[in-house]
Design a protein around this motif. Structure first.
Motif, PDB file in Angstrom:
ATOM      1  N   UNK A   1       0.818  -1.223   0.000  1.00 17.05           N
ATOM      2  CA  UNK A   1       0.000   0.000   0.000  1.00 17.05           C
ATOM      3  C   UNK A   1       0.848   1.269   0.000  1.00 17.05           C
ATOM      4  N   UNK A   2       2.164   1.125   0.122  1.00 23.39           N
ATOM      5  CA  UNK A   2       3.135   2.217  -0.020  1.00 23.39           C
ATOM      6  C   UNK A   2       3.016   3.290   1.065  1.00 23.39           C
ATOM      7  N   UNK A   3       2.557   2.912   2.232  1.00 22.24           N
ATOM      8  CA  UNK A   3       2.551   3.889   3.324  1.00 22.24           C
ATOM      9  C   UNK A   3       3.971   4.173   3.805  1.00 22.24           C
ATOM     10  N   UNK A   4       4.860   3.183   3.651  1.00 27.52           N
ATOM     11  CA  UNK A   4       6.288   3.400   3.908  1.00 27.52           C
ATOM     12  C   UNK A   4       7.081   3.049   2.639  1.00 27.52           C
ATOM     13  N   UNK A   5       6.448   3.279   1.501  1.00 27.69           N
ATOM     14  CA  UNK A   5       7.084   3.177   0.190  1.00 27.69           C
ATOM     15  C   UNK A   5       7.776   1.842  -0.048  1.00 27.69           C
ATOM     16  N   UNK A   6       7.029   0.774   0.218  1.00 32.96           N
ATOM     17  CA  UNK A   6       7.498  -0.570  -0.105  1.00 32.96           C
ATOM     18  C   UNK A   6       8.089  -1.322   1.047  1.00 32.96           C
ATOM     19  N   UNK A   7       8.446  -0.633   2.119  1.00 33.10           N
ATOM     20  CA  UNK A   7       8.936  -1.336   3.304  1.00 33.10           C
ATOM     21  C   UNK A   7       7.760  -1.819   4.163  1.00 33.10           C
ATOM     22  N   UNK A   8       6.557  -1.701   3.607  1.00 34.52           N
ATOM     23  CA  UNK A   8       5.347  -2.285   4.179  1.00 34.52           C
ATOM     24  C   UNK A   8       4.783  -3.250   3.141  1.00 34.52           C
ATOM     25  N   UNK A   9       5.257  -4.479   3.170  1.00 38.49           N
ATOM     26  CA  UNK A   9       4.971  -5.459   2.108  1.00 38.49           C
ATOM     27  C   UNK A   9       3.628  -6.137   2.371  1.00 38.49           C
ATOM     28  N   UNK A  10       2.786  -6.198   1.338  1.00 38.94           N
ATOM     29  CA  UNK A  10       1.519  -6.925   1.472  1.00 38.94           C
ATOM     30  C   UNK A  10       1.529  -8.237   0.690  1.00 38.94           C
TER      31      UNK A  10
ATOM     32  N   UNK B   1       4.347  -2.775  16.739  1.00 42.16           N
ATOM     33  CA  UNK B   1       4.849  -2.201  15.473  1.00 42.16           C
ATOM     34  C   UNK B   1       6.044  -1.314  15.817  1.00 42.16           C
ATOM     35  N   UNK B   2       7.203  -1.676  15.318  1.00 41.66           N
ATOM     36  CA  UNK B   2       8.397  -0.871  15.567  1.00 41.66           C
ATOM     37  C   UNK B   2       8.476   0.353  14.668  1.00 41.66           C
ATOM     38  N   UNK B   3       7.617   0.390  13.649  1.00 40.94           N
ATOM     39  CA  UNK B   3       7.619   1.510  12.711  1.00 40.94           C
ATOM     40  C   UNK B   3       6.208   2.100  12.663  1.00 40.94           C
ATOM     41  N   UNK B   4       5.582   2.209  11.504  1.00 39.67           N
ATOM     42  CA  UNK B   4       4.219   2.720  11.430  1.00 39.67           C
ATOM     43  C   UNK B   4       3.237   1.750  12.072  1.00 39.67           C
ATOM     44  N   UNK B   5       2.099   2.267  12.525  1.00 41.23           N
ATOM     45  CA  UNK B   5       1.082   1.383  13.104  1.00 41.23           C
ATOM     46  C   UNK B   5       0.486   0.462  12.050  1.00 41.23           C
ATOM     47  N   UNK B   6       0.727   0.759  10.772  1.00 42.40           N
ATOM     48  CA  UNK B   6       0.272  -0.110   9.674  1.00 42.40           C
ATOM     49  C   UNK B   6       1.343  -1.134   9.290  1.00 42.40           C
ATOM     50  N   UNK B   7       2.388  -1.278  10.127  1.00 38.90           N
ATOM     51  CA  UNK B   7       3.469  -2.233   9.876  1.00 38.90           C
ATOM     52  C   UNK B   7       3.627  -3.166  11.079  1.00 38.90           C
ATOM     53  N   UNK B   8       2.686  -4.089  11.266  1.00 33.92           N
ATOM     54  CA  UNK B   8       2.747  -4.990  12.423  1.00 33.92           C
ATOM     55  C   UNK B   8       3.947  -5.933  12.362  1.00 33.92           C
ATOM     56  N   UNK B   9       4.539  -6.175  13.528  1.00 34.69           N
ATOM     57  CA  UNK B   9       5.725  -7.031  13.613  1.00 34.69           C
ATOM     58  C   UNK B   9       5.356  -8.506  13.605  1.00 34.69           C
ATOM     59  N   UNK B  10       6.080  -9.273  12.783  1.00 37.72           N
ATOM     60  CA  UNK B  10       5.921 -10.720  12.782  1.00 37.72           C
ATOM     61  C   UNK B  10       6.492 -11.322  14.059  1.00 37.72           C
ATOM     62  N   UNK B  11       5.935 -12.437  14.476  1.00 34.97           N
ATOM     63  CA  UNK B  11       6.374 -13.125  15.693  1.00 34.97           C
ATOM     64  C   UNK B  11       7.337 -14.249  15.322  1.00 34.97           C
ATOM     65  N   UNK B  12       8.629 -13.950  15.343  1.00 37.24           N
ATOM     66  CA  UNK B  12       9.631 -14.936  14.957  1.00 37.24           C
ATOM     67  C   UNK B  12       9.817 -16.037  15.996  1.00 37.24           C
ATOM     68  N   UNK B  13       9.201 -15.906  17.161  1.00 37.06           N
ATOM     69  CA  UNK B  13       9.226 -17.010  18.114  1.00 37.06           C
ATOM     70  C   UNK B  13       8.369 -18.177  17.627  1.00 37.06           C
ATOM     71  N   UNK B  14       7.521 -17.924  16.638  1.00 35.09           N
ATOM     72  CA  UNK B  14       6.682 -18.953  16.022  1.00 35.09           C
ATOM     73  C   UNK B  14       7.464 -19.581  14.861  1.00 35.09           C
ATOM     74  N   UNK B  15       7.722 -20.867  14.969  1.00 37.02           N
ATOM     75  CA  UNK B  15       8.514 -21.570  13.950  1.00 37.02           C
ATOM     76  C   UNK B  15       7.845 -21.520  12.579  1.00 37.02           C
ATOM     77  N   UNK B  16       6.526 -21.505  12.539  1.00 35.79           N
ATOM     78  CA  UNK B  16       5.824 -21.438  11.256  1.00 35.79           C
ATOM     79  C   UNK B  16       6.129 -20.128  10.527  1.00 35.79           C
ATOM     80  N   UNK B  17       6.270 -19.047  11.278  1.00 34.80           N
ATOM     81  CA  UNK B  17       6.629 -17.766  10.676  1.00 34.80           C
ATOM     82  C   UNK B  17       8.019 -17.859  10.057  1.00 34.80           C
TER      83      UNK B  17
END
Length: 534
Positions: free
Chosen positions: A61-70, A166-182
């Motif tokens: 959606x380009x709210x952070x110009x591509x660093x917010x991947x959908x 979200x470490x950046x914009x509120x529209x950039x939720x952080x993935x949970x890397x503690x989950x092996x499936x992620x």
């Protein structure tokens, strides 16, 4: 037959960074695209670089110009298609250029299908793919963590009745890397692009994949060593010591898993971005042992200080910490004020100093990154507030003007829109002071910055000690940086004067002067010289 040199092309290879929105617009919409890059690959090859690094071009959606991947596995229509990317990769390879692409693994857009499913309820298949937490009893966020882009790092979600990180914009939720499936899903994404033919990844905020699962509050940053390098001091983010929000030891095991995927594709590479307190320690930790990242960079050379004393101390710290790891150096990129402004603003001869800076960058031990327009000596563009696009700059204006000033269109010709686009409306305005510095203006001038960079990189290719030799400082006048680059085939001495004063060269420099400025016993301001010791 493939030999070690071919597999290790990245070790000392020169990487040219492209910000696709601003490189070349092929369809007249005012935004750069993949076809525009394809049209300029011959130019890039003429610079004598080894690889290109493409900032994000994925669906967003380009709210952070591509660093917010959908969608991690597709090209955003504004940039083209997967077929365009295949064409780009094939042509780059035919010109001898490797292709590195950005990968943003720490977070996604809130428009990503994974997050849409995750936020529906607490029991769905992806409920634990993001970092969710209950509020405190008073309804406030679960801890004191801050977002780099301003305010709390937690956003309330009405559907789940929980906060997400979200470490950046509120529209950039952080993935949970503690989950092996992620982790598995991310590794599958990496394999997808490697199978398409890419030669490596630049890994965005590679130290921010994991968080403290106990959600412990951050402490106050009590010393300079605890402050976050690379962030404007006006940002309250700098006031915390972010040891619980990032830089967790859990990251090491994931990086080992990623390296195993990379090893399935011989000759591929990774370069990690590390923004952190004491980032040099993490550079060493992440690259040592040959089983994690191939190389990494930090922000120590992306700040305001270019004094010989600061540079000498910083480079000595890197050499002392790095061990068998490998650095990647840059003095400009898409996140910081261009070095031609940041480091030359008060100099008596900005162009000469810009050349000396590039000479230093290209002769250090490591893999240098050259940011688009840096080969032209472009200064930071002035972007009025009403034209700003960067949410980071809009939030912290005017003390921090954001990142748009280093992201304006690449000047190819001296026309109004500098040959970047047929449109009179470009996504960021062209800075008039860039017009006379366009590629077309510099090509015929043998003394131009562009032709200097070309000749320096051509020379560099002929000297293996620069590419992969050792590094050690030589005692010298404090205004000089003097260092030895040596391998089994040659030994070279490099001297760079980044000061306003003439400086005496060390005694005993009797070898052959390989670069013209190396004549005599002194270096004038912003001169540099290279000598052979054999």
């Amino acid at each position: 037959m493939t030999n070690n040199a071919q597999l290790n092309w990245w070790r000392g290879g020169v990487i040219y960074q492209i910000y696709p929105r601003s490189y070349c617009d092929s369809n007249g919409d005012g935004i750069g695209d993949l076809q525009g890059i394809i049209n300029k690959l011959d130019y890039i090859a003429s610079l004598n670089v080894d690889a290109i690094w493409l900032s994000p071009f994925f669906t967003s959606p380009m709210k952070d110009f591509g660093y917010d991947v959908s969608d991690y596995r597709d090209v955003d229509p504004m940039f083209g298609s997967l077929d365009d990317f295949r064409t780009l990769t094939d042509k780059a390879h035919s010109l001898g250029l490797k292709v590195i692409i950005d990968q943003v693994y720490s977070h996604t857009s809130d428009q990503h299908a994974w997050f849409k499913e995750s936020r529906e309820n607490k029991t769905n298949a992806k409920a634990d793919w993001y970092v969710w937490a209950d509020p405190k009893a008073d309804g406030t966020p679960p801890n004191n963590w801050l977002s780099l882009f301003g305010g709390s790092a937690w956003q309330w979600d009405t559907r789940r009745q929980q906060y997400f990180l979200h470490n950046f914009l509120s529209s950039q939720p952080d993935l949970n890397f503690h989950n092996r499936e992620v982790q598995d899903a991310i590794l599958d994404t990496a394999r997808f692009w490697l199978e398409l033919g890419v030669d490596g990844f630049r890994l965005d905020v590679v130290n921010m994949y994991f968080h403290d699962a106990a959600l412990t509050d951050n402490a106050v940053a009590a010393t300079p060593e605890q402050q976050f390098v690379g962030v404007d001091p006006a940002n309250p983010f700098c006031r915390q010591y972010h040891v619980h929000q990032m830089c967790r030891d859990d990251n090491l095991e994931f990086l080992k898993r990623l390296r195993k995927v990379m090893d399935e594709f011989p000759g591929s590479t990774t370069v990690g971005e590390i923004g952190a307190p004491d980032g040099l320690s993490f550079m060493a930790q992440y690259t040592e042992g040959g089983n994690k990242l191939h190389m990494a960079y930090t922000f120590e050379l992306l700040g305001p200080d270019s004094s010989p004393d600061y540079l000498r101390k910083t480079l000595k710290r890197i050499e002392a910490k790095l061990g068998d790891g490998w650095p990647s150096f840059a003095v400009s990129n898409h996140d910081v004020v261009r070095s031609a402004t940041r480091w030359t603003a008060n100099s008596s001869d900005p162009e000469a100093k810009a050349k000396a800076i590039i000479a230093m960058l290209m002769t250090l031990r490591g893999s240098p990154c050259l940011y688009q327009g840096e080969e032209l000596g472009l200064p930071e563009a002035d972007v009025p507030f009403e034209d700003l696009q960067d949410p980071f700059g809009i939030e912290f204006w005017p003390e921090f003007k954001g990142r748009d000033g280093c992201r304006t269109p690449m000047p190819w010709t001296s026309e109004t829109t500098v040959g970047f686009s047929d449109s009179t409306q470009t996504w960021l305005p062209v800075d008039p002071k860039h017009v006379p510095m366009a590629v077309s203006a510099q090509e015929p001038d043998e003394n131009s910055m562009l032709n200097f960079v070309r000749s320096l990189l051509a020379w560099r290719r002929q000297h293996p000690a620069i590419r992969d030799g050792g590094f050690e400082f030589v005692d010298s006048d404090p205004n000089l940086l003097v260092y030895r680059r040596k391998n089994d085939s040659e030994s070279l001495i490099v001297a760079v004067n980044l000061s306003e004063s003439t400086a005496s060269l060390p005694n005993g420099l009797t070898g052959e002067a390989l670069w013209p400025a190396g004549q005599g016993t002194e270096l004038a301001p912003y001169q540099f010289g290279i000598w052979s010791e054999q």
